[in-house]
Design a protein around this motif. Structure first.
Motif, short mmCIF file in Angstrom:
data_model
loop_
_atom_site.label_atom_id
_atom_site.label_comp_id
_atom_site.label_asym_id
_atom_site.label_seq_id
_atom_site.Cartn_x
_atom_site.Cartn_y
_atom_site.Cartn_z
N CYS A 1 0.84 -1.20 0.00
CA CYS A 1 0.00 0.00 0.00
C CYS A 1 0.89 1.26 0.00
O CYS A 1 1.78 1.38 0.83
N LYS B 1 0.08 4.16 0.92
CA LYS B 1 -0.26 5.04 2.04
C LYS B 1 0.31 4.54 3.36
O LYS B 1 0.91 5.30 4.11
N ALA C 1 -2.20 -5.83 0.72
CA ALA C 1 -3.09 -5.28 -0.30
C ALA C 1 -3.55 -6.39 -1.24
O ALA C 1 -2.86 -7.39 -1.43
N CYS D 1 -6.23 -1.78 0.20
CA CYS D 1 -5.50 -2.12 1.42
C CYS D 1 -6.52 -2.41 2.52
O CYS D 1 -7.32 -1.55 2.86
N HIS E 1 -7.28 2.18 1.87
CA HIS E 1 -6.85 3.00 0.73
C HIS E 1 -7.04 2.21 -0.56
O HIS E 1 -6.71 1.03 -0.62
N GLU E 2 -7.60 2.86 -1.58
CA GLU E 2 -7.77 2.24 -2.89
C GLU E 2 -6.94 3.02 -3.90
O GLU E 2 -6.90 4.24 -3.87
#
Length: 114
Positions: free
Chosen positions: A8, A10, A16, A25, A30-31
């Motif tokens: 990920c 982020k 992920a 994730c 987070h995408e």
């Protein structure tokens, strides 16, 4: 698509997973699209006097004579410099000026060399 899924961007989680064309994730939700160019929101984007994008390590030339504050020195038109880094301040370029050393300049007084 690649067989390996990157961590990920982020939170750096290694867990992920792929969901269609997106990676997700499970730890921070987070995408992201792996084919999309990532732009750093904190990056400083500067343009020279004629609108060319500047980058660190670019070679630039002065477009006008500039007096050096606190000195009787004048930097002449055409003086060359190399950009070392960008700064979020009034004088936004930290650079090495040929024959004069490290100085801070304003991006509006330089032109990128080709």
């Amino acid at each position: 698509m690649s067989d390996t899924i990157p961590p990920c961007p982020k939170c750096e989680s290694p867990y992920a997973y792929s969901d269609g064309s997106l990676f997700i994730c499970p730890e921070c939700a987070h995408e992201w699209n792996p084919n999309e160019v990532v732009v750093d929101p904190d990056a400083i984007i500067l343009k020279d006097a004629v609108g060319n994008l500047l980058a660190e390590e670019d070679k630039v030339t002065l477009i006008k004579d500039l007096k050096v504050k606190g000195s009787s020195l004048v930097l002449k038109v055409g003086t060359k410099a190399v950009i070392k880094r960008f700064v979020d301040a009034d004088h936004d370029i930290d650079c090495k000026v040929d024959g004069h050393g490290q100085m801070m300049l304003k991006s509006k007084f330089v032109r990128k060399q080709n």
